[in-house]
Design a protein around this motif. Structure first.
Motif, short mmCIF file in Angstrom:
data_model
loop_
_atom_site.label_atom_id
_atom_site.label_comp_id
_atom_site.label_asym_id
_atom_site.label_seq_id
_atom_site.Cartn_x
_atom_site.Cartn_y
_atom_site.Cartn_z
N LEU A 199 -55.31 -30.30 -22.97
CA LEU A 199 -55.21 -29.53 -24.21
C LEU A 199 -53.97 -28.65 -24.25
O LEU A 199 -53.58 -28.14 -25.31
CB LEU A 199 -56.48 -28.70 -24.44
CG LEU A 199 -56.87 -27.61 -23.43
CD1 LEU A 199 -56.14 -26.31 -23.66
CD2 LEU A 199 -58.38 -27.36 -23.50
N GLU A 200 -53.32 -28.46 -23.10
CA GLU A 200 -52.10 -27.65 -23.04
C GLU A 200 -50.85 -28.47 -23.38
O GLU A 200 -49.75 -27.91 -23.46
CB GLU A 200 -51.93 -27.03 -21.65
CG GLU A 200 -53.02 -26.02 -21.30
CD GLU A 200 -52.86 -25.47 -19.89
OE1 GLU A 200 -52.20 -24.41 -19.74
OE2 GLU A 200 -53.38 -26.09 -18.95
N LYS A 201 -51.01 -29.77 -23.56
CA LYS A 201 -49.85 -30.63 -23.83
C LYS A 201 -49.08 -30.18 -25.07
O LYS A 201 -47.84 -30.26 -25.11
CB LYS A 201 -50.30 -32.08 -24.01
CG LYS A 201 -50.68 -32.77 -22.72
CD LYS A 201 -51.10 -34.22 -22.98
CE LYS A 201 -51.46 -34.93 -21.68
NZ LYS A 201 -51.89 -36.33 -21.91
N GLN A 202 -49.80 -29.73 -26.08
CA GLN A 202 -49.14 -29.35 -27.34
C GLN A 202 -48.22 -28.15 -27.18
O GLN A 202 -47.35 -27.90 -28.01
CB GLN A 202 -50.19 -29.05 -28.40
CG GLN A 202 -51.15 -27.92 -28.04
CD GLN A 202 -52.30 -27.82 -29.03
OE1 GLN A 202 -52.42 -28.63 -29.92
NE2 GLN A 202 -53.13 -26.81 -28.86
N GLU A 203 -48.39 -27.39 -26.08
CA GLU A 203 -47.56 -26.21 -25.84
C GLU A 203 -46.36 -26.53 -24.95
O GLU A 203 -45.51 -25.67 -24.72
CB GLU A 203 -48.39 -25.12 -25.16
CG GLU A 203 -49.63 -24.70 -25.95
CD GLU A 203 -50.55 -23.82 -25.13
OE1 GLU A 203 -50.14 -23.37 -24.05
OE2 GLU A 203 -51.68 -23.59 -25.58
N MET A 204 -46.26 -27.77 -24.48
CA MET A 204 -45.24 -28.10 -23.50
C MET A 204 -43.95 -28.58 -24.14
O MET A 204 -43.96 -29.14 -25.24
CB MET A 204 -45.78 -29.16 -22.53
CG MET A 204 -47.00 -28.69 -21.75
SD MET A 204 -47.58 -29.89 -20.56
CE MET A 204 -46.31 -29.72 -19.29
N GLU A 205 -42.85 -28.37 -23.42
CA GLU A 205 -41.54 -28.82 -23.88
C GLU A 205 -41.45 -30.34 -23.78
O GLU A 205 -42.05 -30.97 -22.91
CB GLU A 205 -40.44 -28.19 -23.02
CG GLU A 205 -40.41 -26.66 -23.05
CD GLU A 205 -39.85 -26.11 -24.34
OE1 GLU A 205 -39.31 -26.92 -25.14
OE2 GLU A 205 -39.94 -24.90 -24.56
N HIS A 206 -40.63 -30.93 -24.68
CA HIS A 206 -40.46 -32.39 -24.69
C HIS A 206 -39.91 -32.91 -23.36
O HIS A 206 -40.31 -33.98 -22.89
CB HIS A 206 -39.51 -32.81 -25.81
CG HIS A 206 -40.11 -32.71 -27.17
ND1 HIS A 206 -41.17 -33.50 -27.57
CD2 HIS A 206 -39.80 -31.92 -28.24
CE1 HIS A 206 -41.50 -33.20 -28.83
NE2 HIS A 206 -40.69 -32.24 -29.25
N HIS A 214 -47.09 -37.74 -15.45
CA HIS A 214 -48.36 -37.12 -15.85
C HIS A 214 -49.36 -37.09 -14.71
O HIS A 214 -50.20 -36.19 -14.64
CB HIS A 214 -48.94 -37.86 -17.06
CG HIS A 214 -48.19 -37.57 -18.32
ND1 HIS A 214 -48.75 -37.74 -19.58
CD2 HIS A 214 -46.93 -37.11 -18.55
CE1 HIS A 214 -47.87 -37.40 -20.51
NE2 HIS A 214 -46.76 -37.03 -19.91
N LEU A 215 -49.27 -38.05 -13.79
CA LEU A 215 -50.17 -38.07 -12.64
C LEU A 215 -50.06 -36.80 -11.82
O LEU A 215 -51.05 -36.32 -11.26
CB LEU A 215 -49.84 -39.28 -11.75
CG LEU A 215 -50.66 -39.47 -10.47
CD1 LEU A 215 -52.12 -39.79 -10.82
CD2 LEU A 215 -50.07 -40.58 -9.60
N ALA A 216 -48.85 -36.23 -11.76
CA ALA A 216 -48.61 -35.02 -10.97
C ALA A 216 -48.81 -33.74 -11.77
O ALA A 216 -48.76 -32.64 -11.20
CB ALA A 216 -47.20 -35.06 -10.40
N LEU A 217 -49.03 -33.88 -13.07
CA LEU A 217 -49.13 -32.70 -13.94
C LEU A 217 -50.54 -32.38 -14.41
O LEU A 217 -50.98 -31.22 -14.33
CB LEU A 217 -48.26 -32.91 -15.19
CG LEU A 217 -46.75 -32.66 -15.08
CD1 LEU A 217 -46.07 -33.14 -16.36
CD2 LEU A 217 -46.47 -31.19 -14.84
N PHE A 218 -51.26 -33.39 -14.90
CA PHE A 218 -52.42 -33.12 -15.74
C PHE A 218 -53.76 -33.36 -15.04
O PHE A 218 -53.90 -34.23 -14.18
CB PHE A 218 -52.36 -33.97 -17.01
CG PHE A 218 -51.20 -33.62 -17.90
CD1 PHE A 218 -51.20 -32.42 -18.61
CD2 PHE A 218 -50.10 -34.45 -18.01
CE1 PHE A 218 -50.14 -32.08 -19.43
CE2 PHE A 218 -49.02 -34.12 -18.82
CZ PHE A 218 -49.04 -32.93 -19.53
N VAL A 219 -54.73 -32.56 -15.49
CA VAL A 219 -56.13 -32.74 -15.11
C VAL A 219 -56.97 -32.77 -16.39
O VAL A 219 -56.54 -32.31 -17.45
CB VAL A 219 -56.62 -31.60 -14.20
CG1 VAL A 219 -56.02 -31.72 -12.81
CG2 VAL A 219 -56.32 -30.23 -14.79
N GLU A 220 -58.17 -33.32 -16.26
CA GLU A 220 -59.05 -33.39 -17.43
C GLU A 220 -59.53 -32.01 -17.82
O GLU A 220 -59.82 -31.16 -16.97
CB GLU A 220 -60.24 -34.31 -17.13
CG GLU A 220 -59.87 -35.76 -16.85
CD GLU A 220 -59.15 -36.41 -18.02
OE1 GLU A 220 -59.50 -36.10 -19.18
OE2 GLU A 220 -58.23 -37.22 -17.78
#
Length: 286
Positions: A199-206, A214-220
């Motif tokens: 849900l924080e993706k929308q706040e992230m820089e392009h 994404h494997l190293a960045l995101f969790v559910e």
């Protein structure tokens, strides 16, 4: 073309997509890497040593591709590390994790609470920046580093060779708890695991969202502390007496992350802020 002129041309192009300070930093990096031009050369307006066709680079920059991927390297804790889209680009905040690790080790070793030649584990090593930096700065340490990505491990091994540091890299799916019982004990456990919620993706820089793995960045979203639960549980069983664990965290979950270590029975747990004043690390002593 003079160095000042090419600097201005590059800056005007890049300033269209980045603010002034960041655009200048990117231009300096590009000119240093591709042309061997320093800031002093630009100030003195020294002539270019060779022709420089930068149109493709400008195109990639305008697509928000990180400059570190374009030049294939970055600096971390005073050392050069190769990077690729298979690895996260090391952040300055993570340098603080290395600094805290070194100081904590020195304090405990001085009190003879921890071996002077500690066994160290880095979970989710990526470029190897944490493992290599600690190995280089803690003399006689024996460092092991895990990652699930074959490509990241290849890059980490290259970086160990580049920095002339010995680290034992292993492919491990750390969330598979069945492998934990086969692993040895350590004096220090470190990790900068995935902790950004979807849900924080929308706040992230392009340049982060579109290019970094994404494997190293995101969790559910429904289980944002999944890695910290596994690390705390593992560290309780696999740290030596007076050993410690330091993890980089999502600033939104400082207290919740610390509680995981308290519940596992650690005798001291602390949430530590970064230089921006944000909750950024948890340090837990067993």
């Amino acid at each position: 073309m003079s160095t000042k002129k090419i600097f201005q041309e590059l800056f005007s192009e890049i300033n269209a997509v980045y603010d002034e300070n960041e655009a200048k930093s990117i231009v300096y990096l590009l000119l240093e890497h591709f042309q061997g031009i320093s800031k002093t050369d630009i100030l003195l307006d020294n002539p270019l040593k060779k022709a420089f066709d930068y149109q493709e680079i400008i195109h990639r920059i305008k697509q928000h591709e990180p400059v570190q991927y374009i030049i294939g390297e970055t600096e971390f804790y005073g050392r050069i590390f190769k990077v690729s889209p298979a690895t996260l680009i090391p952040r300055p905040e993570t340098e603080e994790l290395v600094e805290l690790t070194i100081h904590t080790f020195q304090d405990l070793a001085k009190k003879q609470l921890i071996p002077s030649s500690p066994k160290i584990l880095d979970i989710g090593t990526g470029t190897g920046c944490i493992a290599i930096s600690t190995a280089a700065n803690i003399q006689d340490s024996v460092v092991t580093a895990f990652d699930i990505s074959e490509e990241a491990l290849k890059m980490a091994k290259q970086n160990a060779l580049l920095n002339e540091v010995n680290v034992n890299f292993e492919k491990v799916d750390f969330l598979d708890e069945s492998v934990h019982d086969t692993l040895p004990v350590f004096d220090i456990i470190l990790s900068n695991p995935p902790y950004v919620m979807n849900l924080e993706k929308q706040e992230m820089e392009h340049h982060v969202l579109d290019f970094e793995p994404h494997l190293a960045l995101f969790v559910e979203d429904e289980n944002p502390l999944i890695f910290y639960k596994a690390i705390a549980k593992f560290a309780k069983k696999h740290l030596t007496e007076n050993g410690f664990c330091i993890v980089e965290i999502n600033q939104a979950f400082g207290t919740e992350t610390a509680d995981l270590f308290w519940k596992e029975g650690f005798k001291s747990v602390e949430v530590i802020k970064d230089f921006f004043g944000k909750d950024r690390m948890v340090k837990a002593l067993l």
